[in-house]
Structure formats: C-alpha cells, structure tokens
Motif scaffolding. Structure first.
Motif, mmCIF file in Angstrom:
data_model
loop_
_atom_site.group_PDB
_atom_site.id
_atom_site.type_symbol
_atom_site.label_atom_id
_atom_site.label_comp_id
_atom_site.label_asym_id
_atom_site.label_seq_id
_atom_site.Cartn_x
_atom_site.Cartn_y
_atom_site.Cartn_z
ATOM 1 N N LEU A 263 0.830 -1.205 0.000
ATOM 2 C CA LEU A 263 0.000 0.000 0.000
ATOM 3 C C LEU A 263 0.865 1.256 0.000
ATOM 4 N N LEU A 264 1.896 1.307 0.837
ATOM 5 C CA LEU A 264 2.766 2.483 0.884
ATOM 6 C C LEU A 264 3.499 2.686 -0.434
ATOM 7 N N MET A 265 3.996 1.620 -1.016
ATOM 8 C CA MET A 265 4.697 1.721 -2.296
ATOM 9 C C MET A 265 3.783 2.282 -3.379
ATOM 10 N N ARG A 266 2.551 1.809 -3.405
ATOM 11 C CA ARG A 266 1.632 2.250 -4.460
ATOM 12 C C ARG A 266 1.124 3.657 -4.212
ATOM 13 N N LEU A 267 0.980 4.046 -2.953
ATOM 14 C CA LEU A 267 0.655 5.443 -2.651
ATOM 15 C C LEU A 267 1.763 6.370 -3.151
ATOM 16 N N ALA A 268 3.005 5.964 -2.926
ATOM 17 C CA ALA A 268 4.141 6.778 -3.346
ATOM 18 C C ALA A 268 4.222 6.906 -4.869
ATOM 19 N N MET B 190 -7.223 3.389 -7.843
ATOM 20 C CA MET B 190 -7.974 2.555 -6.905
ATOM 21 C C MET B 190 -7.587 1.083 -7.019
ATOM 22 N N ALA B 191 -7.407 0.598 -8.235
ATOM 23 C CA ALA B 191 -7.082 -0.823 -8.410
ATOM 24 C C ALA B 191 -5.767 -1.172 -7.734
ATOM 25 N N GLY C 285 -7.517 -3.525 2.841
ATOM 26 C CA GLY C 285 -8.690 -4.387 2.751
ATOM 27 C C GLY C 285 -9.958 -3.603 2.457
ATOM 28 N N HIS C 286 -10.114 -2.425 3.105
ATOM 29 C CA HIS C 286 -11.282 -1.582 2.839
ATOM 30 C C HIS C 286 -11.272 -1.088 1.396
ATOM 31 N N LEU C 287 -10.091 -0.704 0.920
ATOM 32 C CA LEU C 287 -9.970 -0.260 -0.469
ATOM 33 C C LEU C 287 -10.307 -1.401 -1.430
ATOM 34 N N ALA C 288 -9.917 -2.616 -1.067
ATOM 35 C CA ALA C 288 -10.238 -3.771 -1.910
ATOM 36 C C ALA C 288 -11.752 -3.979 -1.986
ATOM 37 N N GLU C 289 -12.451 -3.776 -0.859
ATOM 38 C CA GLU C 289 -13.909 -3.890 -0.873
ATOM 39 C C GLU C 289 -14.518 -2.837 -1.793
ATOM 40 N N THR D 274 -13.923 6.586 -13.438
ATOM 41 C CA THR D 274 -13.316 5.320 -13.033
ATOM 42 C C THR D 274 -13.968 4.137 -13.745
ATOM 43 N N ILE D 275 -15.285 4.184 -13.890
ATOM 44 C CA ILE D 275 -15.990 3.102 -14.571
ATOM 45 C C ILE D 275 -15.740 3.177 -16.071
#
Length: 306
Positions: free
Chosen positions: A106-111, A116-117, A194-198, A236-237
């Motif tokens: 998560l930190l790597m991808r935020l950086a 969203m994916a 996990g919340h982001l995955a939902e 996004t859609i």
C-alpha cells in the motif's frame, strides 16, 4: 491445494498451517530462480521438510529474463505455478503473503500515485496470470513476526534471502521505514488496503453492469468487429469499460492509457489506443430516449504502404 514454498519463514509457516488444516490434501512447489547459488540448497530444504510431513513435493528451476529482477522473477514464478497446477491437477494455489506485505504494498503504491485498483493492494484471492487457476492468500491476517515464531517453535531453521535486506529494492526501503516509525501501524495499513479492496470490488461490479447495459455491437462500422459504448458513468468506470472494449477488439492497454483516451473522448475528440480507433459523438439513444455521449470503437484500418 498447491502451496508455493520458498524455504523462507512465511512460506514454511503456510506449509505447517496448511498441513495441520488439510492433511493429505496439499502439495508443494519450490522454485529455484537461478539468481543465487544457495537457491538449490533451499529447494532441497523444503523437499526434506515435505518428506518428513508426507507432503507431495515438486522442485523446478526457472529462467528469469532481463529487466526488473523482482518483477521478472515473479512472472517466471507464476508461470511455473500455472504449469505445475495444470500438469498435476492442482485445484488452487496458495501463497504466503501476510499483513506486513500488504502494508508495504500500500505504501509503495501510494508513493507511485496508483489508482484505486493498485491501492486495493494484495488481493485475498485472484487468478494466476493468463489462467483461470485460483490464487489465494490465506495469511493476509497474520503478522510476519507471528509466522516466524510459528516456524521457530517447530524447530525449523528458515532460509534468509539476502535480497530481503538489499536496499536497492523499493520494498526493502519501505520495510525499513515501517520498522523505524511506530506510528505507521502495519496492521492498520493492511486493514485500509482491505477496505480499499472492498471498494474496488464494488467498482468492478458497477463496471460489469456498465458493460452489460451500455456496450453493444456496432453493425454499421466500416471495419468489423466494432463496438459502441453509451457513456453515462463516472470516469473510473469509463476506464474499466474502455479497457474491456479494447481487449475485446484484440488490443491491450493500461488503465492510465485508457484514462487518457477516455478524457479525450469526453471532450469530444477521437482517440487511437491499443490498435483501436475510438470516435466520440453525441446521439439520441433509442432505449433511453435522450441524447448521450456515444463512443464507437473499431480496429484501426491498415495504413497504406508507400
């Protein structure tokens, strides 16, 4: 159930837990990536543990192509797992990703400014790339320290891969950062992933609905096959539907590329993407009785050779 076991503490913990939960219903694949001299001995270590537990074992050697070493090794590993599953009739593959892996991802991808994916992190289940073989990650709830303790309590000396402390890799630097700053709680970060995955699963559901209701063949196009897309959803859609349209017409694009194309089309400009020509327009759509943006997609015509 097939287990990917490297000889590190995480995957050995997966082996021990799976053997306790599913005795007689697991098998192990251990992979030598050919990147370190010690790897052959590590595969032999896993084989010896499997022999003691009575677990079927397979060891393979793969070739890692040039480029990003970690990414290429992952690609080679997943390809080997898919071949093994198909040849040995393995129903699903489990890997030992855990909560600390999730927090680091998560930190790597935020950086990197991921969408969203990407921020949805490591999925608890998916499929092996280019196959329909289920890929599950049953240990995302567990901390790395817990898994190491489990293996130690079993009297097993796990492998220490030196690449896990090589700061040339982004993940190692992120791991060090997490260790130095206790206000960055790995469990909380993993929970957020996990919340982001939902949330991402909800968007995938909406994108599936958009595809079913708003995309149809375009029989009037000069070049076939062709599709038309009646657009009335958030960006996004749109991106997910454009990606799927391009794939359906034989192309392949990233979400970033699809996003740039969708932005052009939304402004009323045509776009060329993944070998597909996309044409923007506004039309009265019979099934809803109102004017809508309608984007038409068809393979790019062959270019004239001079």
């Amino acid at each position: 159930m097939g287990l990917a076991v490297s000889g590190g503490p995480d995957s050995l913990a997966l082996l021990l837990l799976a053997h306790a939960a599913m005795p007689g219903n697991i098998a192990v694949l251990s992979i030598d990536h050919g990147l370190r001299l010690e790897a052959n001995n590590e595969v032999a270590l896993v084989e010896g543990i499997c022999l003691q537990l009575g677990v079927p074992f397979t060891g393979v050697r793969v070739d890692v192509g040039p480029g990003n070493v970690q990414a290429k090794a992952r690609d080679a590993r997943y390809a080997a797992l898919a071949r093994w599953a198909q040849e040995d009739g393995v129903g699903a593959i489990a890997t030992a990703h855990h909560a600390d892996d999730q927090a680091e991802t998560l930190l790597m991808r935020l950086a990197r400014g991921s969408g969203m994916a990407g921020l949805a992190g490591v999925r608890s289940w998916s499929s092996l790339p280019n196959s329909d073989i289920p890929l599950i990650r049953p240990l995302l709830w567990a901390r790395k320290g817990e898994l190491e303790a489990l293996v130690g309590d079993a009297g097993i000396l796990a492998v220490n891969d030196p690449s896990n402390s090589n700061r040339a890799f982004d993940r190692v630097r992120v791991r060090d950062h997490l260790a130095k700053h206790d206000w960055l709680d790995a469990e909380a970060l993993a929970s957020s992933a996990g919340h982001l995955a939902e949330g991402w699963r909800a968007l995938e559901w909406y994108a599936e609905l958009d595809w079913a209701e708003m995309v149809a063949p375009d029989p009037d196009a000069a070049v076939q096959p062709a599709l038309q897309y009646c657009v009335n959803v958030p960006r996004t859609i749109q991106i997910e539907t454009v990606c799927r349209i391009i794939a359906e017409l034989g192309g392949r694009v990233t979400r970033s590329e699809a996003g740039r194309a969708a932005d052009r089309l939304w402004r009323g400009n045509n776009a060329s993407i993944g070998g597909v020509l996309a044409m923007a327009g506004v039309e009265k759509v019979a099934k809803v009785g109102v004017e809508m943006r309608v984007w038409r997609f068809s393979p790019e015509p062959p270019r004239n050779a001079h």
